[in-house]
Motif scaffolding. Structure first.
Motif, mmCIF file in Angstrom:
data_model
loop_
_atom_site.group_PDB
_atom_site.id
_atom_site.type_symbol
_atom_site.label_atom_id
_atom_site.label_comp_id
_atom_site.label_asym_id
_atom_site.label_seq_id
_atom_site.Cartn_x
_atom_site.Cartn_y
_atom_site.Cartn_z
ATOM 1 N N UNK A 200 0.841 -1.200 0.000
ATOM 2 C CA UNK A 200 0.000 0.000 0.000
ATOM 3 C C UNK A 200 0.872 1.244 0.000
ATOM 4 N N UNK A 201 0.291 2.360 -0.416
ATOM 5 C CA UNK A 201 0.972 3.648 -0.404
ATOM 6 C C UNK A 201 0.061 4.699 0.217
ATOM 7 N N UNK A 202 0.681 5.702 0.826
ATOM 8 C CA UNK A 202 -0.077 6.819 1.397
ATOM 9 C C UNK A 202 -0.111 7.963 0.398
ATOM 10 N N UNK A 203 -1.264 8.490 0.135
ATOM 11 C CA UNK A 203 -1.381 9.599 -0.807
ATOM 12 C C UNK A 203 -0.944 10.905 -0.141
ATOM 13 N N UNK A 204 -0.787 11.938 -0.947
ATOM 14 C CA UNK A 204 -0.503 13.278 -0.431
ATOM 15 C C UNK A 204 -1.674 13.750 0.430
ATOM 16 N N UNK A 205 -1.379 14.577 1.430
ATOM 17 C CA UNK A 205 -2.462 15.103 2.271
ATOM 18 C C UNK A 205 -2.918 16.492 1.824
ATOM 19 N N UNK A 206 -2.530 16.891 0.611
ATOM 20 C CA UNK A 206 -2.946 18.192 0.085
ATOM 21 C C UNK A 206 -4.434 18.160 -0.265
#
Length: 247
Positions: A200-206
């Motif tokens: 899994x990957x974490x997306x940007x929090x923008x």
């Protein structure tokens, strides 16, 4: 008159600086593990003889938004996402330790585990090297296990453990390379509370909508400050004309 010019001039300048910050955040809206940059205006008095009433407007970069991004499943063995707070430690070429949440990993030609930017992932005992012709599995605690590519062999070997840290947010500062470091230098201790999600990957929090609204607001502020400068110029011209008539 000059007090108006001081305020409007510096306000317009640093509004443009904030626009650059917003543009940077929007450009990284799809960057894995990116943390949005935050900043704010502040007033700074001008010190000097006959200047106690003057003030500059400055853009104060307050740091980063550490809110976690969304977790996206990829099912790729070398993809990991940090669950909740925490960071993955990397080692730079100069030996310095830095921190990232960009968990899209790879192996270089020598089998060393790295980020996509080419930074070595730091293990608790140094760099992590993956033997050739091996399948890799990364555990919740950061342990890196390898299995022979031959499915008839089931021997599992742990070749290292990714260093996971969780220093307080106020102790971190972002570098020009996008990595975070401790403000006072040094290395953060290993945290047993940090957990990884494999595949899994974490997306940007923008928040793209929020940043777009901010960009429009800043554009309007810049226009207002430029009109103030135009008014100051007109007032100065009119004052000059009045003085000429009196002369």
């Amino acid at each position: 008159m000059d007090r108006l010019i001081y305020t409007a001039m510096t306000g317009a300048l640093h509004t443009m600086t904030q626009q650059a910050t917003v543009s940077h955040n929007l450009a990284n809206a799809s960057t894995t593990g990116f943390r949005a940059q935050t900043d704010a205006f502040r007033a700074v008095p001008v010190y000097g003889e006959s200047l106690p009433t003057r003030a500059f407007v400055l853009d104060s970069t307050t740091g980063a938004d550490f809110t976690p991004g969304a977790i996206q499943q990829t099912n790729r063995p070398l993809d990991v996402a940090v669950q909740g707070s925490g960071w993955i430690a990397v080692q730079l070429e100069n030996g310095e330790e830095a921190y990232t949440r960009h968990g899209n990993l790879k192996m270089d030609a020598n089998g060393i585990l790295q980020t996509q930017q080419g930074f070595n992932i730091k293990g608790e005992s140094g760099p992590i090297t993956i033997p050739p012709d091996s399948r890799i599995a990364i555990g919740k605690d950061g342990s890196v296990s390898v299995l022979p590519s031959d499915s008839r062999m089931t021997a599992v070997s742990i070749v290292g453990r990714i260093k996971l840290v969780d220093p307080p947010a106020e102790q971190l500062v972002r570098g020009e390379d996008g990595l975070f470091r401790l403000k006072e230098g040094g290395q953060a201790p290993v945290s047993e509370k940090v957990a990884l999600i494999d595949g899994a990957l974490e997306s940007s929090n923008v928040n793209v909508i929020s940043e777009m609204v901010k960009m429009i607001t800043l554009a309007r502020q810049f226009d207002m400050q430029m009109k103030m400068l135009e008014n100051a110029q007109q007032n100065a011209q009119q004052a000059g004309e009045i003085m000429t008539l009196r002369g």
